[in-house]
Design a protein around this motif. Structure first.
Motif, short mmCIF file in Angstrom:
data_model
loop_
_atom_site.label_atom_id
_atom_site.label_comp_id
_atom_site.label_asym_id
_atom_site.label_seq_id
_atom_site.Cartn_x
_atom_site.Cartn_y
_atom_site.Cartn_z
N ILE A 124 0.82 -1.22 0.00
CA ILE A 124 0.00 0.00 0.00
C ILE A 124 0.85 1.27 0.00
N GLY A 125 2.12 1.13 -0.06
CA GLY A 125 3.04 2.27 -0.11
C GLY A 125 4.39 1.79 -0.60
N PRO A 126 5.31 2.70 -0.81
CA PRO A 126 6.62 2.31 -1.35
C PRO A 126 7.29 1.20 -0.55
N THR A 127 7.15 1.21 0.77
CA THR A 127 7.76 0.18 1.61
C THR A 127 6.76 -0.38 2.62
N GLU A 128 5.50 -0.11 2.42
CA GLU A 128 4.49 -0.52 3.40
C GLU A 128 3.57 -1.59 2.82
N PHE A 129 3.40 -2.65 3.60
CA PHE A 129 2.52 -3.75 3.24
C PHE A 129 1.48 -3.92 4.34
N VAL A 130 0.36 -4.51 3.98
CA VAL A 130 -0.66 -4.85 4.95
C VAL A 130 -1.04 -6.31 4.70
N ALA A 131 -1.15 -7.08 5.79
CA ALA A 131 -1.57 -8.47 5.69
C ALA A 131 -3.08 -8.50 5.88
N LEU A 132 -3.78 -9.01 4.88
CA LEU A 132 -5.24 -9.05 4.93
C LEU A 132 -5.72 -10.49 4.83
N ALA A 133 -6.73 -10.81 5.63
CA ALA A 133 -7.38 -12.10 5.46
C ALA A 133 -7.94 -12.14 4.04
N ALA A 134 -7.90 -13.30 3.43
CA ALA A 134 -8.35 -13.43 2.04
C ALA A 134 -9.77 -12.92 1.88
N THR A 135 -10.64 -13.18 2.85
CA THR A 135 -12.03 -12.71 2.74
C THR A 135 -12.10 -11.19 2.78
N ASP A 136 -11.24 -10.56 3.59
CA ASP A 136 -11.21 -9.08 3.63
C ASP A 136 -10.66 -8.52 2.32
N PHE A 137 -9.64 -9.18 1.78
CA PHE A 137 -9.09 -8.73 0.51
C PHE A 137 -10.14 -8.82 -0.59
N LEU A 138 -10.87 -9.94 -0.64
CA LEU A 138 -11.90 -10.10 -1.66
C LEU A 138 -12.99 -9.04 -1.52
N ALA A 139 -13.37 -8.74 -0.30
CA ALA A 139 -14.38 -7.70 -0.08
C ALA A 139 -13.86 -6.34 -0.55
N ALA A 140 -12.59 -6.04 -0.24
CA ALA A 140 -11.99 -4.78 -0.66
C ALA A 140 -11.87 -4.73 -2.19
N ALA A 141 -11.44 -5.83 -2.79
CA ALA A 141 -11.30 -5.87 -4.25
C ALA A 141 -12.65 -5.66 -4.92
N THR A 142 -13.70 -6.22 -4.35
CA THR A 142 -15.04 -6.04 -4.90
C THR A 142 -15.47 -4.58 -4.77
N THR A 143 -15.23 -4.00 -3.62
CA THR A 143 -15.58 -2.59 -3.39
C THR A 143 -14.85 -1.69 -4.38
N VAL A 144 -13.56 -1.92 -4.54
CA VAL A 144 -12.74 -1.10 -5.45
C VAL A 144 -13.22 -1.28 -6.90
N SER A 145 -13.42 -2.52 -7.32
CA SER A 145 -13.85 -2.77 -8.70
C SER A 145 -15.22 -2.17 -8.97
N ASP A 146 -16.15 -2.30 -8.01
CA ASP A 146 -17.49 -1.72 -8.19
C ASP A 146 -17.42 -0.20 -8.28
N TRP A 147 -16.54 0.40 -7.48
CA TRP A 147 -16.39 1.86 -7.50
C TRP A 147 -15.82 2.33 -8.84
N VAL A 148 -14.81 1.63 -9.34
CA VAL A 148 -14.23 1.99 -10.64
C VAL A 148 -15.31 1.87 -11.72
N GLN A 149 -16.07 0.78 -11.70
CA GLN A 149 -17.13 0.61 -12.70
C GLN A 149 -18.18 1.71 -12.57
N ALA A 150 -18.51 2.09 -11.35
CA ALA A 150 -19.49 3.17 -11.15
C ALA A 150 -19.00 4.49 -11.75
N LEU A 151 -17.70 4.73 -11.70
CA LEU A 151 -17.15 5.93 -12.33
C LEU A 151 -17.33 5.89 -13.84
N PHE A 152 -17.15 4.71 -14.43
CA PHE A 152 -17.39 4.58 -15.87
C PHE A 152 -18.88 4.69 -16.18
#
Length: 181
Positions: A124-152
């Protein structure tokens, strides 16, 4: 014509050359309805636009083509500007560049295959990482993808409004894109 295009025509430089990068050649400040040059690189010559000239340009009606160009560039800046998602009380801003979206989609797709990882280490940054549970990552990825699509999805109604004359200002475009969230 907008202020950036006016200054580009005046100087013979492109808008990107003038305003892009970490050291722009020109910085224009808006204070209420007044515009002023806060920085004018000496390489551009001595013909610095006055506040009166900038204000006249800013209040002049924009062409439909200019409004469409503004909508496209503003929408794209939002698309690639990142999306903040709250996970477990922590707000994480995910990069939304095309490269980052491809990586995010690849990691999400990996979760549907045998023996997926339970934890995703995401940079999430030049030297910063975050460890996410796979379920949390999938929820975030869905939120991000839906938001990008909503912009289109927001662009066709904006273009229709520009075409029918119900959208005539950049503020209306900004408001329509801001409504995406």
């Amino acid at each position: 014509m907008d202020i950036a295009d006016y200054i580009a025509g005046l100087t013979g430089k492109t808008v990107q050359q003038l305003f892009g990068g970490s050291s722009p050649l020109v910085v224009v400040l808006r204070e209420g309805d007044t515009h002023r040059i806060a920085h004018w690189d000496a390489s551009l010559g001595e013909q610095v636009p006055t506040s009166e000239q900038l204000d006249a340009i800013a209040t002049a009606p924009m062409s439909q083509a200019a409004l469409v160009a503004y909508a496209n560039s503003t929408q794209w800046a939002l698309v690639v500007g990142g999306k903040a998602v709250t996970i477990g009380g922590r707000t994480i801003t995910f990069s939304t560049t095309p490269e980052s979206m491809t990586l995010m989609n690849g990691v999400a797709a990996r979760q549907s295959r045998p023996n997926p990882p339970a934890t995703i280490n995401w940079q999430i940054g030049p030297t910063e990482f975050v460890a996410l549970a796979a379920t949390d990552f999938l929820a975030a990825a869905t939120t991000v993808s839906d938001w990008v699509q909503a912009l289109f999805d927001a662009l066709p109604p904006i273009f229709a409004g520009i075409a029918d004359g119900s959208i005539i200002t950049t503020a209306q475009i900004d408001a329509a894109l801001a409504a995406v969230g």
